[in-house]
Structure formats: structure tokens, C-alpha cells
Design an enzyme around this catalytic site. Structure first.
Site, mmCIF file in Angstrom:
data_model
loop_
_atom_site.group_PDB
_atom_site.id
_atom_site.type_symbol
_atom_site.label_atom_id
_atom_site.label_comp_id
_atom_site.label_asym_id
_atom_site.label_seq_id
_atom_site.Cartn_x
_atom_site.Cartn_y
_atom_site.Cartn_z
ATOM 1 N N CYS A 90 -22.366 -46.170 38.513
ATOM 2 C CA CYS A 90 -21.525 -45.404 37.581
ATOM 3 C C CYS A 90 -22.291 -44.922 36.361
ATOM 4 C CB CYS A 90 -20.329 -46.249 37.136
ATOM 5 S SG CYS A 90 -19.356 -46.812 38.526
ATOM 6 N N HIS B 50 -17.039 -43.844 30.678
ATOM 7 C CA HIS B 50 -16.838 -43.927 32.130
ATOM 8 C C HIS B 50 -15.386 -44.310 32.395
ATOM 9 C CE1 HIS B 50 -17.103 -44.915 36.246
ATOM 10 N NE2 HIS B 50 -17.155 -46.225 36.088
ATOM 11 N N ASN C 265 -11.541 -43.834 39.345
ATOM 12 C CA ASN C 265 -12.948 -44.062 39.005
ATOM 13 C C ASN C 265 -13.815 -43.279 40.001
ATOM 14 O OD1 ASN C 265 -15.545 -45.069 38.789
ATOM 15 N ND2 ASN C 265 -14.928 -47.204 38.579
#
Ligand code: COA
Length: 324
Positions: free
Chosen positions: A112, A251, A281
Site C-alpha cells: 500500500c 492511504h 482499500n
């Protein structure tokens, strides 16, 4: 000399998977997912839609926003953990499809944090002479998601975001980037099978080892701590404070993580970019999609001070401070 973000673009696949759809797949509820994560729906790639397909569309939009052509690019960095193939690098597929004939191309694996890591690499190259670097975060997380595991399948989505990094003509641009890692935590989020540790086999597939395994609770705590710490370090290193920030683009993992970080930092909600309710996500794609939306919504203006913050598997965490 500084580098700057000259243009951004994003793309998500057409198909939407809602929490109501997930209620029909695993023992969960819309109420539980919204309360524990803030996610209401996510986009998922259609059959035959791969990482490079999403990436090329986001990249074309970023190139148009930057006002340059693919032939002007010196380097393409693709941040992904869900590339088209184990070999070659998906960035080379993108280089060919964009017609970026002069560009070097490679993939960057930092889960990520991939986009912020790529931003840092691009910043260093532009400061040392490259003219234009294209960075992309593109993920087809649906391909490594275990759709029978309610602990993880509610979290992830597919999408891509891209940015062109070019030399800045003034003192604005990328002020600093910070990159961190801690491999002692590498078992918090992992895909155990399919690599050289556990090559593909019938046993591997039968045991579902090709899918994401995650220690959700531990990840949650580490995420809050690392995002808070790196935000403070980043601002302090530039002699700035939380009050100076115009927008924090984190994020997009979980609304509760981001609310906890914002509250510890003393950041008001209007200064935190959130869009995870619609995308979930999307790993390396989450920050560039959020950044692109913030720009298109007019939430970032010339002179705005913007901070990016990410964490993910590895464990990795990273930040960037940008004067627009
Ligand atoms: N629907 C309903 N119940 C669920 C569920 C779901 N989708 N997923 C888990 N549960 C259950 C659990 O089985 C557990 O039940 P039990 O107490 O009977 O065992 C209960 O809910 C609580 O589980 P827990 O894991 O403690 O929930 P949580 O509040 O920690 O939320 C996450 C789970 C995954 C949402 C949360 O831990 C999280 O977001 N972690 C960070 C993950 C992340 O960001 N990963 C990506 C990093 S880049």
C-alpha cells in the site's frame, strides 16, 4: 531544485460490488462493514481486466492533465502487488501501450506504500536530471482476495491512479519524502503462496494460500501508530506544524484508523481526504485516486500544503509533504 506533481489521473473499473452484494457471499452485514470500516462499496475488475488495463487509463488522464505526451517520459514506475504477470514487469506492458518509446520501465513492490515510495524515487531522479517520470499505483486486489473470508474480503477494491512528476520552475513542489520499513512485522499482511517460498501447486491452491491473510487487529494498532509518528516527523523535519496543513491525503484503509490518526494529530475532519466509502482499500492505488479526486474537487489549490501518509504490508510506512 525541486520536482512537482504536474498532473494526475485515475480510473476504476465499471463494476461496483456493494455491501449488500457481500451479504449474499459471506456472513456479514452492511451495518457491520460501515461501522467497522466506513466502506459502503468498492469497484472490481471485470473478466479479463488486468492491472495494466486500469493503469493505462489512469496514466492517459495524468499525461493529459500534465500536458505532455507519453513520448516525453523518461521513466515509468508502477507500484503494484497485483501485476499482470510474475514476469515481465507490468510497467513494460504499460510503456508499450502508452507509446512511451524513450522511457525505462519497472515495477515497485511496497504494497500500500508503493505510490509514495515511487513518488520518492521519481523525486530523486527528477532532481538529478530526468525531465518527466510517470508513477502509477494500480491494483486488481479482487484477484488475491479470498471471497470466502469475511475478515478480509470486505476491505479491498480495484483501481488505479497516476501522476506525472516533472521539474518545478519555482520553490514549490515536493518538499520532502520519508520512507520506513520493519520486516519483523512481515506476517501481519501476506499472500503466503505463489512465490519462491511456496511455488504454485495443487496443495497451495487447495489451502487457499494464493490469497491475502491478515492479522486485522494488530495491523489496525500499528497503522494508527506509524501514521501518527511519520506525520509528526515529516512536519517537524520541515519546520512546519499540523496547523500549516491544508489537506492530509492518507492511504484509504479504514475510517476508524484515519479518524484516530486525525484526532491524535489534532487535524479537523475537513482537512482529511476520504473516499474509502466508495472504493474500499485499493492498496497502492488509494492515495493517487484520492489525490486526483481532491484536485478535481478543488480541495487543493496553488500554494496548498498537502501531506500524503501511507502504511501497508511489509510493514512499510511512508509520507510526502508537497507545496502545490
Ligand atoms: N462481518 C461480520 N463480522 C465480522 C466480519 C464481517 N465482515 N469480520 C470479522 N467479523 C467478526 C469477527 O469474526 C469477530 O467475531 P468474534 O468476536 O466472534 O470472533 C468480530 O467480528 C470482531 O473481529 P475483530 O477482528 O476484532 O474486528 P475489528 O473491529 O478489529 O475489525 C477489521 C476488523 C479487519 C475491520 C479491522 O481490524 C481493520 O480494519 N484492521 C486493519 C486492516 C487494514 O487496514 N488492512 C490493510 C492494511 S494496508
Amino acid at each position: 531544485m525541486r520536482s512537482r506533481i504536474a498532473g494526475t489521473g485515475s480510473y476504476v473499473p465499471a463494476k461496483v460490488l456493494t455491501n449488500a452484494d457481500l451479504e449474499r457471499m459471506v456472513a456479514t452485514s452492511d451495518e457491520w462493514i460501515v461501522e467497522r470500516t466506513g466502506i459502503r462499496e468498492r469497484h472490481v475488475a471485470g473478466p479479463g481486466e488486468a492491472c495494466s488495463d486500469l493503469a493505462v487509463k489512469a496514466a492517459e488522464r495524468a499525461l493529459a492533465a500534465a500536458g505532455i505526451s507519453a513520448a516525453d517520459l523518461d521513466l515509468i514506475l508502477l507500484a503494484t502487488c497485483t501485476g499482470d504477470y510474475p514476469l515481465p514487469a507490468t510497467a513494460c506492458v504499460i510503456q508499450h501501450r502508452l507509446g512511451a518509446t524513450k522511457a525505462a520501465a519497472c515495477d515497485l513492490s511496497a504494497a500500500c506504500c508503493g505510490f509514495v515510495y515511487a513518488l520518492s524515487v521519481a523525486d530523486a531522479y527528477v532532481k538529478t536530471g530526468m525531465r518527466h517520470v510517470l508513477i502509477i499505483g494500480s491494483e486488481v486486489m479482487s484477484g488475491i482476495t479470498d471471497w470466502t473470508d469475511r475478515n478480509t474480503c470486505i476491505l479491498f477494491g480495484d483501481g488505479a491512479g497516476a501522476a506525472v512528476i516533472s521539474a518545478s520552475e519555482n520553490d514549490r513542489g515536493i518538499l520532502s519524502t520519508q520512507l520506513r520499513s520493519d520486516g519483523t512485522l512481515c506476517d501481519l499482511i501476506e499472500v503466503p503462496g505463489g512465490g519462491s517460498r511456496m511455488p504454485p501447486s495443487e496443495k497451495m491452491v487447495a489451502e487457499r494460500m494464493q490469497y491475502i491473510k491478515m492479522k486485522g487487529n494488530e495491523t489496525f494498532k500499528v497503522a494508527v501508530r506509524t501514521l501518527e509518528d511519520i506525520a509528526r516527523e515529516t512536519l517537524a523535519a520541515s519546520g512546519l506544524s499540523v496547523e500549516d496543513l491544508d489537506l492530509y491525503v492518507p492511504h484509504q484503509a479504514n475510517i476508524r484508523i484515519l479518524k484516530a490518526v486525525a484526532s491524535r494529530l489534532g487535524l479537523p475532519p475537513e482537512k482529511v481526504m476520504l473516499n474509502l466509502d466508495r472504493y474500499g482499500n485499493t492498496s497502492a492505488a488509494s492515495i493517487p485516486i484520492a489525490l486526483d479526486e481532491a484536485l478535481r474537487q478543488g480541495r487543493i489549490k496553488e500554494g496548498s500544503l498537502v501531506m500524503l501518509g501511507s502504511f501497508g504490508a511489509g510493514l512499510t510506512w511512508a509520507s510526502a509533504l508537497i507545496r502545490w
